[in-house]
Motif scaffolding. Structure first.
Motif, PDB file in Angstrom:
ATOM      1  N   ARG A 179     146.265 -43.432  89.997  1.00 45.72           N
ATOM      2  CA  ARG A 179     146.066 -42.785  91.298  1.00 45.72           C
ATOM      3  C   ARG A 179     146.782 -43.585  92.374  1.00 45.72           C
ATOM      4  O   ARG A 179     146.556 -44.778  92.532  1.00 45.72           O
ATOM      5  N   THR A 181     147.108 -44.143  96.229  1.00 45.32           N
ATOM      6  CA  THR A 181     146.387 -43.921  97.480  1.00 45.32           C
ATOM      7  C   THR A 181     146.953 -44.853  98.534  1.00 45.32           C
ATOM      8  O   THR A 181     146.893 -46.071  98.386  1.00 45.32           O
ATOM      9  N   THR A 188     147.633 -40.410 101.966  1.00 47.92           N
ATOM     10  CA  THR A 188     148.110 -39.659 100.800  1.00 47.92           C
ATOM     11  C   THR A 188     147.390 -40.156  99.557  1.00 47.92           C
ATOM     12  O   THR A 188     147.252 -41.362  99.359  1.00 47.92           O
ATOM     13  N   THR A 189     146.935 -39.210  98.734  1.00 45.11           N
ATOM     14  CA  THR A 189     146.382 -39.540  97.427  1.00 45.11           C
ATOM     15  C   THR A 189     147.055 -38.646  96.398  1.00 45.11           C
ATOM     16  O   THR A 189     147.102 -37.421  96.572  1.00 45.11           O
TER      17      THR A 189
END
Length: 199
Positions: A179, A181, A188-189
């Protein structure tokens, strides 16, 4: 296999010969029959190898994810050249640009002042350029954010950098598995494990 066959031109094709001192960024629009996504690095033409499935899927994931999250003052481009200076016109895989940067439907390049984020997805033939050459050139041109994305066990790993204005060079701000981030250039992820999901 010859280069002519690889790029689907006749065997008798007369490849462009560089002028003394190399090509310029403006020449790139004038040279006939260049393969798609040809870049200019230090006055030399760089021809891109055929795209891998990993590259295509990662490009699609990043572009779609950024488009979903980008604020109105920015826009997302893919595979679009940036004229860094007279002899350098690379083509990042994904870019975040100022929304007001649009100069008309026929433009073929961005100015580095328009670019907020440049993203390169590393291919086997681009490791040296994406890890060393392009980050240095993007930093010299003042592009504040740079992401380098590499493959590890079939999944993207994102290396995130921000420009240090005191040194005009990038400093790492994170390495992201699974992920991504970040808070800059906007929150934004991105689920990097979603590379194989259809959108």
């Amino acid at each position: 296999m010859s280069a002519a066959h690889e790029y689907e031109v006749d065997e008798g094709y007369d490849w462009p010969r560089p002028p003394v001192g190399g090509w310029t960024a403006d020449d790139l629009d004038q040279l006939p029959n260049l393969p798609p996504h040809t870049e200019l690095i230090d006055g030399s033409l760089v021809l891109v190898s055929p795209q891998t499935e990993f590259h295509m899927r990662t490009l699609r994931l990043l572009e779609n994810s950024l488009l979903e999250q980008v604020p109105d003052e920015f826009d997302v481009f893919r595979e679009f050249t940036v004229k860094l200076d007279k002899r350098n016109r690379p083509e990042p895989d994904v870019l975040v640009v100022r929304a007001g940067a649009d100069l008309g439907p026929k433009r073929t390049r961005l100015h580095p002042d328009d670019v907020i984020l440049a993203v390169e997805i590393v291919s086997e033939d681009s490791e040296e350029r994406d890890r060393k050459v392009k980050p240095r050139k993007y930093a010299d041109a003042g592009i504040v954010h740079y992401w380098r994305v590499e493959e590890n066990d079939g999944l993207p790993v994102a290396y995130v950098y921000e420009l240090d204005p005191a040194t005009s060079s990038y400093v790492p701000t994170g390495i992201f598995h699974n992920r991504l981030t970040v808070g800059e250039p906007f929150p934004t992820t991105i689920d990097l494990t979603a590379i194989n999901r259809r959108r």
